[in-house]
Design an enzyme around this catalytic site. Structure first.
Site, PDB file in Angstrom:
ATOM      1  N   ARG A   1      -4.279  -9.933   4.811  1.00 24.30           N
ATOM      2  CA  ARG A   1      -5.029  -9.951   3.506  1.00 24.30           C
ATOM      3  C   ARG A   1      -3.792  -9.248   2.742  1.00 24.30           C
ATOM      4  NH1 ARG A   1      -7.360  -5.911  -0.193  1.00 24.30           N
ATOM      5  NH2 ARG A   1      -8.895  -7.055  -1.332  1.00 24.30           N
TER       6      ARG A   1
ATOM      7  N   LYS B   1       0.770  -0.903  -0.149  1.00 25.76           N
ATOM      8  CA  LYS B   1       0.130  -0.422  -0.186  1.00 25.76           C
ATOM      9  C   LYS B   1       0.696   1.253   0.376  1.00 25.76           C
ATOM     10  CE  LYS B   1      -4.190  -1.518   1.942  1.00 25.76           C
ATOM     11  NZ  LYS B   1      -5.560  -1.386   3.240  1.00 25.76           N
TER      12      LYS B   1
END
Length: 306
Positions: free
Chosen positions: A289, A255
Site C-alpha cells: 500500500r 511512515k
C-alpha cells in the site's frame, strides 16, 4: 558541513539497517526451501486520501471548503493506474496516530461523489475503501458494486462490519491495532510483538469464518500501537505470517518508522520506503500500500530479478 543529496540518502539507508541490526531485527533472508515465490502475484495499492490531515500532504485531496477536490482525485487516480497500480485505496478519514475521527456521515458525504466519479471515469479500476463503518460499506456496495473493504479495526470498531462483509461477499483487509488513533501509541506493550499479532489473526480467522468471510487479507498494522523498534521487529519477522495462509498487505509508505528514526520528513522518506518495500517482498508481502506507485512497481521488478 553540507552533505550532497546522494550521500545523504546513502547514509539514511545505512541508518535503517544499522538500527535493525542494533535492535536485533536484522534484515536477512532466510535460506530455506520455504522462501516466498518471487513469481507469486504481487499487487500495488495506490493511496487516495479525501482528507486534509493525512501525514503525507501530497496525498490529501480535500479542498479548503471541506469538499473533495475532484480534479486532484481523478488526476491522481489516473496517474497511479497508468503507473501500474492494481488497486486504488480511497479513504475519507485520517487514522494516523493522534487524528480525530470525522464520523460515518461525514465520511460518506466525502466518499459518495468520489466513488461515483472514479467508477465512471475508470470503470475497470479495482477499488478499495478505507473504512471501519458497516454503513459506509453497505452504501458503497449499493453505489458501485463489489470492492475491497480496508478496515483498520478488523471489525472491532463496528460490530456489524464482519456480518455485512460476509453477507455482501466482499474482499476484506483486516488490520491489527489497539485502541483508537487517540490512544494507540500508549498501548504498545507486548511480550513478543510478532507472536501476539500472529495470535490476533488466528483469533480473527475464527470470527471471519463465523461471518462467512473467506477471502481476507491480513495487515500487521505498521505504525498502529507499535513503537519504532516493534515495527522493525514485525517487518523482520514478516515471513512468519505466511503460515496463516492469507495474503499479506504491508503499509509502510513514508511512515514515522522511517522519518522519526532518521529525523527527516515524510516528504524526504521515499528512498527508505523502497528499502522497506524490498525487505517486505523478500519476506512474503503480497500487496504494497503506497503513495508512490511508479517507484513501488520498479521495486517489485527489481525484486523479481534478485
Amino acid at each position: 558541513m553540507i552533505i550532497k543529496d546522494s550521500r545523504r540518502k546513502d547514509i539514511e539507508n545505512k541508518t535503517i539497517f544499522a538500527h535493525a541490526n542494533k535492535t536485533g531485527y536484522i534484515f536477512k533472508r532466510a535460506e530455506t526451501a520455504d522462501m516466498p515465490d518471487k513469481h507469486r502475484k504481487i499487487e500495488i495499492m495506490g493511496i487516495v486520501n479525501i482528507t486534509d490531515d493525512s501525514y503525507f500532504a501530497a496525498s490529501r485531496c480535500l479542498s479548503g471548503d471541506g469538499k473533495p477536490d475532484m480534479g486532484k482525485i481523478l488526476e491522481r487516480t489516473g496517474r497511479m493506474l497508468e503507473e501500474g497500480a492494481d488497486i486504488i485505496d480511497i479513504g475519507a478519514c485520517s487514522t494516523r496516530p493522534g487524528s480525530e475521527p470525522v464520523g460515518e456521515d461525514t465520511e460518506w458525504e466525502r466518499l459518495a461523489p468520489v466513488l461515483e466519479a472514479v467508477r465512471k471515469k475508470f470503470p475497470h479500476a479495482r477499488i478499495s475503501i478505507d473504512t471501519y463503518w458497516s454503513s459506509v460499506a453497505r452504501k458503497a456496495y449499493g453505489l458501485i458494486g463489489p470492492f475491497i473493504v480496508n478496515d483498520i479495526s478488523a471489525g472491532e470498531d463496528d460490530m456489524q462490519m464482519l456480518p455485512t462483509v460476509g453477507r455482501l461477499g466482499l474482499e476484506y483487509v483486516a488490520m491489527h491495532k489497539k485502541g483508537t488513533p487517540q490512544t494507540m501509541q500508549h498501548l504498545c506493550s507486548y511480550q513478543d510483538v510478532t507472536a501476539e499479532v500472529i495470535g490476533y489473526f488466528r483469533e480473527f480467522a475464527v470470527k471471519a469464518e463465523k461471518a462467512g468471510i473467506r477471502d481476507w487479507i491480513l495487515d500487521p498494522g505498521f505504525g498502529f500501537a507499535k513503537t519504532i523498534d516493534q515495527n522493525y521487529s514485525l517487518l523482520a519477522d514478516l515471513e512468519q505470517f505466511t503460515s496463516l495462509g492469507h495474503r499479506i498487505l504491508v503499509g509502510v509508505s513514508r511512515k514515522s518508522m522511517i522519518y522519526k528514526l532518521l529525523g527527516i520528513t515524510p516528504e524526504e522518506s521515499l528512498p527508505q520506503t523502497q528499502v522497506l518495500h524490498l525487505a517486505a517482498l523478500e519476506r512474503g508481502a503480497d500487496i504494497l500500500r503506497v503513495h508512490d506507485v511508479a517507484e513501488a512497481v520498479r521495486t517489485v521488478r527489481v525484486y523479481r530479478q534478485l
